[in-house]
Design an enzyme around this catalytic site. Structure first.
Site, short mmCIF file in Angstrom:
data_model
loop_
_atom_site.label_atom_id
_atom_site.label_comp_id
_atom_site.label_asym_id
_atom_site.label_seq_id
_atom_site.Cartn_x
_atom_site.Cartn_y
_atom_site.Cartn_z
N GLY A 72 39.15 33.64 41.79
CA GLY A 72 38.08 33.97 40.31
C GLY A 72 39.25 34.13 39.08
O GLY A 72 39.19 33.34 37.96
N THR A 73 40.23 35.07 39.53
CA THR A 73 40.60 35.22 38.64
C THR A 73 42.02 34.27 37.59
O THR A 73 42.11 34.57 37.06
CB THR A 73 41.90 36.79 38.55
N ASN A 152 28.33 39.97 35.74
CA ASN A 152 29.06 41.24 37.10
C ASN A 152 28.44 42.95 37.31
O ASN A 152 27.68 42.85 37.97
CB ASN A 152 30.66 40.95 37.67
N GLN A 180 30.01 35.68 39.68
CA GLN A 180 28.72 35.70 40.43
C GLN A 180 27.68 35.03 40.32
O GLN A 180 26.39 35.18 40.60
CB GLN A 180 28.78 37.19 39.05
N SER A 200 34.66 31.88 42.76
CA SER A 200 35.10 32.88 43.92
C SER A 200 34.95 32.17 45.07
O SER A 200 33.51 33.10 45.02
CB SER A 200 35.63 34.10 43.53
N HIS A 202 34.96 34.70 47.75
CA HIS A 202 35.29 35.89 48.44
C HIS A 202 33.20 36.82 47.48
O HIS A 202 33.09 37.72 48.22
CB HIS A 202 36.09 36.94 48.64
N THR A 238 51.71 24.50 47.93
CA THR A 238 51.00 24.86 49.62
C THR A 238 49.57 24.83 49.78
O THR A 238 49.05 26.68 49.35
CB THR A 238 52.14 25.14 50.58
N CYS A 328 36.07 49.65 36.24
CA CYS A 328 35.57 49.47 37.55
C CYS A 328 37.64 50.09 38.75
O CYS A 328 37.41 49.90 39.41
CB CYS A 328 35.42 47.66 38.13
C1 LIG Z 1 35.21 39.10 40.55
C2 LIG Z 1 35.12 38.32 39.41
C3 LIG Z 1 35.83 37.53 38.83
C4 LIG Z 1 37.71 37.25 39.60
O1 LIG Z 1 37.34 37.14 40.68
P1 LIG Z 1 39.04 37.15 41.92
O2 LIG Z 1 38.27 36.36 43.19
O3 LIG Z 1 38.49 38.57 42.41
O4 LIG Z 1 39.87 36.92 41.30
C5 LIG Z 1 36.30 36.84 37.84
N1 LIG Z 1 35.25 36.40 37.11
C6 LIG Z 1 33.42 37.20 37.54
C7 LIG Z 1 32.69 37.31 36.64
C8 LIG Z 1 33.76 38.36 38.77
O5 LIG Z 1 32.70 38.98 39.01
#
Ligand SMILES: *Cc1c(COP(=O)(O)O)cnc(C)c1O
Length: 392
Positions: A72-73, A152, A180, A200, A202, A238, A328
């Site tokens: 996500g980042t 989030n 989210q 993202s 995870h 890669t 956080c």
């Molecule tokens: C967790 C989160 C991110 C970051 O995602 P990562 O994969 O952990 O870098 C970005 N935006 C929101 C809203 C999130 O909850």
């Protein structure tokens, strides 16, 4: 490890065992670099491209519009900096909100230090963006609007389709951080009128360290990494093959989950029981976020006259995992920017706790919180000078 009662699914989720099994061969027998010319590598290439199609299907996009990232980042950075750098001929103004994830806020702050101007839109007490303020904020030199799909911390869902329409009418690019939302609501990039979207793995039972950047055909962005010709020249390096395979599997599983209304209803029912239970057992509790336009898995409550951090430590003794309304990033105790943006005072924000559920949450998890939390609050409040003053 002792038993944990995991209610912090907005921070990360358990990887689905099916995702893990799908990934395993790519660490061992199928370890080839998809860029290789030999057949074994071409097999890996084919599997990555099938994963791209699965990811595209999940978002109703074209496979060519899917770029795999590290999460996500990185996707958020691509959206903000990528469009900012590529569109300076139009201008250097960006619009976002006060309640974005730090991956957006801090990227915008970075650009502000380098000559860009950023407007941070306010939200109402439920956390919803003011559409009129958005319209007023659009200028000739605005290149991008970035508004998160679902928050989030408090779970509030924004009117993304409507914002997308406004952006399009004004010829401004529109990005949404849907990290989210993925796995919790059906996502359709066409219906939502978005040009870019961040996902993202995870956060919806996929692996960590892999994500999606949806980039609509024709959107002008710069790459953030220079190197090989991977990912349509958008993201050199890669491919994270096991991660990509796992992410695609998570997309497939999430699609099935999202269309299973019983599965979805079960999570909401547990969340509602948890929230109702807390309100019934503890006086002076406020529920944060929108009453309806909110993710079914998220409950954020402010328990007045206590410190959320103290509460978390109490719960941790009992194996409960949750988050507080303070920054956080552990170490810093600033109240959450999201809770301040919805109008909470510092004290109330500090007393906030977020519970976030998933398909793996059980009634036992909810029962544990309802058993542990109320007496812990009584104990903490008995030590609070404000509480004593109030009840004199
Ligand atoms: C967790 C989160 C991110 C970051 O995602 P990562 O994969 O952990 O870098 C970005 N935006 C929101 C809203 C999130 O909850």
């Amino acid at each position: 490890m002792d038993k944990v009662y995991y209610l912090d699914n907005n921070a990360t989720t358990k990887t689905d065992p099916e995702v893990v099994s799908a990934m395993m061969p790519y660490f061992s027998e199928n370890y080839f670099n998809p860029s290789g010319v030999y057949s074994a590598a071409q097999e890996a290439r084919k599997d990555v491209e099938n994963a791209r199609s699965a990811a595209a299907k999940f978002l109703n996009a074209d496979p060519k519009e899917i770029i795999f990232t590290s999460g996500g980042t990185e996707s958020d950075n691509m959206a903000i900096k990528g469009t900012a750098y590529a569109n300076t001929d139009k201008g250097k103004h960006i619009i976002t909100t006060k309640i974005e994830h730090h991956a957006i806020i801090n990227t915008c702050k970075y650009l502000e230090k380098h000559g860009w101007e950023v407007t941070y839109l306010g939200v109402d007490k439920f956390g919803i963006v003011d559409i009129e303020e958005l319209k007023r904020s659009i200028r000739k030199d605005t290149v991008l609007i970035s508004v998160m799909y679902a928050n989030n911390e408090i779970g509030t869902i924004q009117p993304i389709e409507e914002i997308g329409k406004i952006a399009r009418e004004n010829s401004v690019y529109f990005h949404t951080d849907a990290v989210q939302a993925a796995g919790k609501v059906l996502l359709d990039v066409k219906k939502l009128n978005v040009d870019m979207m961040s996902i993202s793995g995870h956060k919806f039972h996929g692996p960590k360290g892999v994500g999606i950047f949806y980039l609509k055909k024709g959107v002008r962005i710069h790459s953030l990494t220079q190197g090989g010709h991977h990912e349509f020249n958008r993201r050199a390096g890669t491919e994270n093959v096991p991660g990509i395979i796992g992410l695609a599997k998570a997309c497939e599983i999430a699609s099935a989950h999202l269309t299973d209304s019983a599965d979805m209803a079960r999570i909401k029912a547990m969340r509602d029981r948890l929230e109702k239970g807390i309100i019934e057992r503890i006086p002076e509790v406020i529920v944060n976020g929108h009453p309806e336009k909110r993710m079914d898995n998220t409950s954020n409550v402010s328990i007045k006259y206590i410190e959320g951090e103290g509460m978390l430590i109490h719960m941790d003794f009992e194996g409960i995992c949750a988050s507080s309304g303070s920054a956080c990033t552990s170490g810093s105790l600033d109240p959450s920017h999201v809770l301040l943006a919805i109008g909470l005072d510092h004290g109330t924000a500090h007393g906030s706790i977020r519970f976030s559920l998933s398909k793996y949450t059980t009634d036992e998890d909810v029962n544990k919180v309802l058993e542990v939390l109320p007496p812990a609050v009584v104990k903490l409040r008995s030590m609070s000078p404000f509480w004593k003053e109030k009840n004199k």
